[in-house]
Design a protein around this motif. Structure first.
Motif, PDB file in Angstrom:
ATOM      1  N   ASN A 294       0.825  -1.215   0.000  1.00 33.93           N
ATOM      2  CA  ASN A 294       0.000   0.000   0.000  1.00 33.93           C
ATOM      3  C   ASN A 294       0.854   1.257   0.000  1.00 33.93           C
ATOM      4  OD1 ASN A 294      -2.370  -1.475  -0.016  1.00 33.93           O
ATOM      5  ND2 ASN A 294      -2.608  -1.448   2.199  1.00 33.93           N
ATOM      6  N   GLU A 295       1.942   1.236   0.768  1.00 28.79           N
ATOM      7  CA  GLU A 295       2.832   2.393   0.804  1.00 28.79           C
ATOM      8  C   GLU A 295       3.484   2.612  -0.549  1.00 28.79           C
ATOM      9  OE1 GLU A 295       6.180   4.267   3.821  1.00 28.79           O
ATOM     10  OE2 GLU A 295       6.139   2.089   3.543  1.00 28.79           O
ATOM     11  N   ALA A 296       3.930   1.521  -1.181  1.00 31.63           N
ATOM     12  CA  ALA A 296       4.562   1.634  -2.493  1.00 31.63           C
ATOM     13  C   ALA A 296       3.570   2.129  -3.539  1.00 31.63           C
ATOM     14  CB  ALA A 296       5.139   0.282  -2.902  1.00 31.63           C
ATOM     15  N   ARG A 297       2.311   1.670  -3.450  1.00 32.36           N
ATOM     16  CA  ARG A 297       1.297   2.111  -4.413  1.00 32.36           C
ATOM     17  C   ARG A 297       1.079   3.619  -4.326  1.00 32.36           C
ATOM     18  NH1 ARG A 297      -2.727  -0.994  -2.974  1.00 32.36           N
ATOM     19  NH2 ARG A 297      -2.449  -2.606  -4.568  1.00 32.36           N
ATOM     20  N   GLU A 298       1.054   4.137  -3.126  1.00 25.37           N
ATOM     21  CA  GLU A 298       0.868   5.582  -2.945  1.00 25.37           C
ATOM     22  C   GLU A 298       1.989   6.354  -3.627  1.00 25.37           C
ATOM     23  OE1 GLU A 298       0.876   8.839   0.737  1.00 25.37           O
ATOM     24  OE2 GLU A 298       0.506   6.711   1.157  1.00 25.37           O
ATOM     25  N   HIS A 299       3.218   5.897  -3.488  1.00 24.31           N
ATOM     26  CA  HIS A 299       4.354   6.598  -4.089  1.00 24.31           C
ATOM     27  C   HIS A 299       4.421   6.352  -5.595  1.00 24.31           C
ATOM     28  CE1 HIS A 299       6.210   8.173  -0.419  1.00 24.31           C
ATOM     29  NE2 HIS A 299       5.751   7.075   0.165  1.00 24.31           N
TER      30      HIS A 299
END
Length: 311
Positions: A294-299
């Motif tokens: 989820n964190e990677a998707r945001e970035h």
């Protein structure tokens, strides 16, 4: 879709990743859906049973079903397709190659024997056997950085002399000197490099990529490849952001969570959200944790906005 010179593959090819359901089994219905999406994306072709397709963790029954589904789906869509026959047992790889003839793939990818590092005479013996089994099917050598035997460009050129069906190779690429050597030693031969390096590689002689970037976005990978020819400056800037995203949000999970390259590829597909492929891997391999994904998707959406709407 990019044209080929004879049997030489070119352009951006997308890997067929394995959709794994909540029970840890291959979801063959989702696999058919994924193939349809990939074929409709404009990719120059698709390929199955590469590293990201978890070729190393399939039963022979699963293998047969996967390659049949890929062949049927690709042919129905008019999409070129390649099939991997790689196996740690070279006898099984040769047998798979023999059995593929009725499917008429556009090409077949293979690795060198990999459980025990092959000697020079053993590579010659293996090459002769694979050439004999190919029965006219074009062959592509996959020689990744983690292979137990990494061939030089000169060794690949010598292998090509023994294998008339050998039309291409997938390698890690290199610097300016490497590309000069590639052009000198391997003319009229397809050399594929990692998808995140094509802005540098295409002007210097890279023929395409079996693309890790296509795991994130098939059409995004195509955009990157096209820009490498049409707008090199923009392609270079985009490439820097692709590499930065991977270095910050993908690659560190190898050390922090013990993830494999396969897990990272499937994580990128889940981030891209273009098809029915989750981050789940076949047992016993570990998939990316939800919070990291989820964190990677945001970035990803912030760093590569060109890719976000491109499925």
């Amino acid at each position: 879709m990019e044209m080929t010179n004879g049997n030489l593959p070119k352009g951006i090819w997308g890997t067929v990743l394995l959709p794994v359901d909540g029970r840890g089994e291959i979801d063959f219905g989702a696999l058919r859906e994924e193939i349809a999406i990939l074929c409709a994306s404009g990719l120059d072709g698709i390929y199955s049973n590469g590293t990201a397709g978890e070729f190393h963790n399939q039963t022979e029954a699963e293998y047969e079903k996967i390659v049949t589904i890929v062949a049927e789906g690709a042919r129905g869509a008019g999409c070129p397709f390649q099939v991997g026959v790689s196996h740690t047992n070279p006898r099984i790889a040769r047998d798979r190659l023999r059995r593929l003839t009725p499917l008429a793939p556009s090409g077949v990818q293979f690795i060198l024997p990999d459980w025990w590092t092959p000697s020079d005479p053993e590579i010659v013996h293996f090459a002769d056997g694979m050439q004999d089994a190919a029965a006219g099917v074009p062959l592509i050598l996959y020689n990744p950085p983690h292979a137990k035997r990494k061939l030089t460009l000169d060794e690949i050129a010598n292998l090509r002399k023994r294998m008339p069906n050998l039309v291409g190779t997938k390698l890690a690429g290199g610097d300016e000197a490497w590309y000069r050597e590639r052009r000198a030693l391997l003319p009229d031969f397809s050399v594929f490099v990692p998808g995140h390096t094509v802005a540098f590689g295409r002007p210097r002689g890279a023929d395409g990529a079996y693309s890790n970037v296509a795991c994130l976005s098939p059409r995004g990978a195509l955009l990157h490849w096209q820009l490498a020819e049409e707008d090199p400056e923009r392609a270079t800037e985009l490439e820097k952001r692709i590499v930065s995203f991977m270095q910050q949000w993908i690659i560190p999970l190898i050390s922090s969570h013990g993830l494999s390259n396969i897990a990272l590829d499937k994580m990128m597909a889940a981030i891209g959200g273009w098809g029915p492929v989750s981050e789940r891997l076949l047992w016993p391999y570990i998939s990316a944790p939800t919070e990291a994904l989820n964190e990677a998707r945001e970035h990803y959406n912030k760093m590569l906005p060109e890719f976000a709407p491109l499925f």
